[in-house]
Design a protein around this motif. Structure first.
Motif, PDB file in Angstrom:
ATOM      1  N   PRO A  56       1.295  -1.364  -0.070  1.00 42.78           N
ATOM      2  CA  PRO A  56       0.029   0.270   0.218  1.00 42.78           C
ATOM      3  C   PRO A  56       0.619   1.535   0.290  1.00 42.78           C
ATOM      4  CG  PRO A  56       0.296  -0.926   2.206  1.00 42.78           C
ATOM      5  CD  PRO A  56       0.941  -2.069   1.612  1.00 42.78           C
ATOM      6  N   ASP A  57       0.236   2.523  -0.379  1.00 44.02           N
ATOM      7  CA  ASP A  57       0.809   3.747  -0.669  1.00 44.02           C
ATOM      8  C   ASP A  57       0.762   4.014   0.889  1.00 44.02           C
ATOM      9  OD1 ASP A  57       1.574   4.160  -3.333  1.00 44.02           O
ATOM     10  OD2 ASP A  57      -0.632   3.306  -2.935  1.00 44.02           O
ATOM     11  N   LEU A  58      -0.363   3.676   1.847  1.00 45.65           N
ATOM     12  CA  LEU A  58       0.088   4.440   2.612  1.00 45.65           C
ATOM     13  C   LEU A  58      -1.058   3.538   3.771  1.00 45.65           C
ATOM     14  CD1 LEU A  58      -0.279   7.132   5.105  1.00 45.65           C
ATOM     15  CD2 LEU A  58      -2.111   7.384   4.490  1.00 45.65           C
ATOM     16  N   ILE A  59      -0.497   3.352   5.455  1.00 48.26           N
ATOM     17  CA  ILE A  59      -1.507   2.644   6.269  1.00 48.26           C
ATOM     18  C   ILE A  59      -1.977   3.241   7.455  1.00 48.26           C
ATOM     19  CG2 ILE A  59      -1.028   0.166   8.103  1.00 48.26           C
ATOM     20  CD1 ILE A  59       0.767   0.047   6.303  1.00 48.26           C
ATOM     21  N   LEU A  60      -3.075   3.428   7.638  1.00 41.16           N
ATOM     22  CA  LEU A  60      -3.896   3.585   8.661  1.00 41.16           C
ATOM     23  C   LEU A  60      -4.471   2.668   9.588  1.00 41.16           C
ATOM     24  CD1 LEU A  60      -6.981   5.775   6.763  1.00 41.16           C
ATOM     25  CD2 LEU A  60      -4.639   6.433   7.647  1.00 41.16           C
ATOM     26  N   LEU A  61      -3.616   2.605  10.647  1.00 35.09           N
ATOM     27  CA  LEU A  61      -3.225   1.632  11.355  1.00 35.09           C
ATOM     28  C   LEU A  61      -3.907   2.054  13.244  1.00 35.09           C
ATOM     29  CD1 LEU A  61      -1.656  -1.412  12.598  1.00 35.09           C
ATOM     30  CD2 LEU A  61       0.505  -0.290  12.605  1.00 35.09           C
ATOM     31  N   ASP A  62      -4.889   0.824  13.557  1.00 37.53           N
ATOM     32  CA  ASP A  62      -5.283   1.126  14.824  1.00 37.53           C
ATOM     33  C   ASP A  62      -3.554   0.549  16.206  1.00 37.53           C
ATOM     34  OD1 ASP A  62      -7.328   1.398  17.196  1.00 37.53           O
ATOM     35  OD2 ASP A  62      -8.443  -0.868  17.327  1.00 37.53           O
ATOM     36  N   VAL A  63      -4.089   1.509  17.226  1.00 42.60           N
ATOM     37  CA  VAL A  63      -2.806   1.101  18.026  1.00 42.60           C
ATOM     38  C   VAL A  63      -3.706  -0.069  19.058  1.00 42.60           C
ATOM     39  CG1 VAL A  63      -2.145   1.844  20.190  1.00 42.60           C
ATOM     40  CG2 VAL A  63      -2.665   3.146  17.897  1.00 42.60           C
ATOM     41  N   MET A  64      -4.910  -0.012  19.148  1.00 44.53           N
ATOM     42  CA  MET A  64      -5.567  -0.745  20.254  1.00 44.53           C
ATOM     43  C   MET A  64      -6.123  -2.195  19.601  1.00 44.53           C
ATOM     44  SD  MET A  64      -4.855   0.355  23.606  1.00 44.53           S
ATOM     45  CE  MET A  64      -5.958   0.193  24.658  1.00 44.53           C
ATOM     46  N   MET A  65      -5.670  -3.273  19.569  1.00 37.21           N
ATOM     47  CA  MET A  65      -6.020  -4.327  18.822  1.00 37.21           C
ATOM     48  C   MET A  65      -6.220  -5.757  20.132  1.00 37.21           C
ATOM     49  SD  MET A  65      -5.740  -3.582  14.909  1.00 37.21           S
ATOM     50  CE  MET A  65      -4.103  -3.751  15.391  1.00 37.21           C
ATOM     51  N   PRO A  66      -6.928  -6.623  19.710  1.00 42.22           N
ATOM     52  CA  PRO A  66      -6.747  -7.774  20.992  1.00 42.22           C
ATOM     53  C   PRO A  66      -5.513  -8.464  19.957  1.00 42.22           C
ATOM     54  CG  PRO A  66      -8.313  -7.810  19.495  1.00 42.22           C
ATOM     55  CD  PRO A  66      -7.833  -6.482  19.447  1.00 42.22           C
ATOM     56  N   GLY A  67      -4.798  -9.537  21.170  1.00 39.66           N
ATOM     57  CA  GLY A  67      -3.777 -10.123  19.984  1.00 39.66           C
ATOM     58  C   GLY A  67      -2.684  -9.228  19.994  1.00 39.66           C
ATOM     59  N   MET A  68      -2.410  -9.063  18.532  1.00 45.64           N
ATOM     60  CA  MET A  68      -1.856  -7.987  17.709  1.00 45.64           C
ATOM     61  C   MET A  68      -1.641  -6.596  18.176  1.00 45.64           C
ATOM     62  SD  MET A  68       0.997  -8.502  14.752  1.00 45.64           S
ATOM     63  CE  MET A  68       3.122  -9.311  15.267  1.00 45.64           C
ATOM     64  N   ASP A  69      -1.172  -5.953  18.935  1.00 48.77           N
ATOM     65  CA  ASP A  69      -1.456  -4.729  18.894  1.00 48.77           C
ATOM     66  C   ASP A  69      -0.831  -3.121  17.968  1.00 48.77           C
ATOM     67  OD1 ASP A  69       0.234  -2.921  19.680  1.00 48.77           O
ATOM     68  OD2 ASP A  69       0.431  -3.023  21.649  1.00 48.77           O
ATOM     69  N   GLY A  70      -1.207  -2.830  17.553  1.00 48.97           N
ATOM     70  CA  GLY A  70      -0.636  -1.435  16.049  1.00 48.97           C
ATOM     71  C   GLY A  70       1.127  -0.987  16.514  1.00 48.97           C
ATOM     72  N   TYR A  71       0.770  -0.895  17.595  1.00 48.51           N
ATOM     73  CA  TYR A  71       2.421  -0.979  17.562  1.00 48.51           C
ATOM     74  C   TYR A  71       3.478  -1.952  17.538  1.00 48.51           C
ATOM     75  CZ  TYR A  71       1.264   3.633  19.948  1.00 48.51           C
ATOM     76  OH  TYR A  71       0.918   4.303  21.121  1.00 48.51           O
ATOM     77  N   GLU A  72       3.369  -3.066  17.772  1.00 47.21           N
ATOM     78  CA  GLU A  72       3.893  -4.429  17.222  1.00 47.21           C
ATOM     79  C   GLU A  72       3.886  -4.936  15.671  1.00 47.21           C
ATOM     80  OE1 GLU A  72       3.308  -7.845  19.863  1.00 47.21           O
ATOM     81  OE2 GLU A  72       1.153  -7.116  20.472  1.00 47.21           O
ATOM     82  N   VAL A  73       2.372  -4.174  15.400  1.00 48.87           N
ATOM     83  CA  VAL A  73       2.214  -4.573  13.710  1.00 48.87           C
ATOM     84  C   VAL A  73       2.884  -3.324  13.289  1.00 48.87           C
ATOM     85  CG1 VAL A  73       0.604  -3.705  11.845  1.00 48.87           C
ATOM     86  CG2 VAL A  73      -0.188  -5.383  13.849  1.00 48.87           C
ATOM     87  N   ALA A  74       3.174  -2.560  13.578  1.00 49.21           N
ATOM     88  CA  ALA A  74       4.235  -0.863  13.057  1.00 49.21           C
ATOM     89  C   ALA A  74       6.044  -1.722  12.180  1.00 49.21           C
ATOM     90  CB  ALA A  74       4.321  -0.195  13.767  1.00 49.21           C
ATOM     91  N   ALA A  75       5.918  -1.900  14.254  1.00 46.77           N
ATOM     92  CA  ALA A  75       7.345  -2.336  14.372  1.00 46.77           C
ATOM     93  C   ALA A  75       8.372  -3.572  13.110  1.00 46.77           C
ATOM     94  CB  ALA A  75       7.989  -3.286  15.873  1.00 46.77           C
ATOM     95  N   THR A  76       6.667  -4.895  12.545  1.00 48.86           N
ATOM     96  CA  THR A  76       7.203  -5.909  12.082  1.00 48.86           C
ATOM     97  C   THR A  76       7.196  -5.336  10.485  1.00 48.86           C
ATOM     98  OG1 THR A  76       5.825  -7.491  13.346  1.00 48.86           O
ATOM     99  CG2 THR A  76       5.867  -7.813  11.161  1.00 48.86           C
ATOM    100  N   LEU A  77       6.137  -4.753  10.867  1.00 47.83           N
ATOM    101  CA  LEU A  77       6.284  -3.573   9.086  1.00 47.83           C
ATOM    102  C   LEU A  77       7.351  -2.836   8.426  1.00 47.83           C
ATOM    103  CD1 LEU A  77       3.091  -2.886   8.788  1.00 47.83           C
ATOM    104  CD2 LEU A  77       3.523  -4.449   7.374  1.00 47.83           C
TER     105      LEU A  77
END
Length: 91
Positions: A56-77
């Motif tokens: 994608p050209d941009l990611i809009l990411l929720d911070v508070m999610m069950p399991g894997m939160d937005g910070y973890e997703v961002a770090a992985t990406l």
């Protein structure tokens, strides 16, 4: 794996990630109305897979999610050499 050329897209592609369906509908509706192409994702792992498949050209990411939160997703990406430069905006 080589990333597709975003310059060849007719419209910018936005990945919207949120575990709340109403938030996905709201943000998705607003962006669709403005002419963006969208990918919707309801979880961190699904968002990572979608990003790797679609670049994608941009990611809009929720911070508070069950399991894997937005910070973890961002770090992985940001560890992925093809995705590290994709801007992320936390919702």
């Amino acid at each position: 794996m080589s990333s597709p050329n975003p310059a060849l897209r007719a419209k910018p592609l936005v990945l919207v990630v949120d575990d709340e369906p109403r938030n996905l509908q709201l943000v998705g509706g607003l962006l669709k109305e403005k002419g963006y192409d969208l990918i919707m994702s309801a979880s961190g792992p699904d968002a990572i897979e979608s990003a790797k498949e679609n670049f994608p050209d941009l990611i809009l990411l929720d911070v508070m999610m069950p399991g894997m939160d937005g910070y973890e997703v961002a770090a992985t990406l940001k560890k992925d050499r093809h995705l590290r430069r994709v801007p992320i905006i936390f919702l």
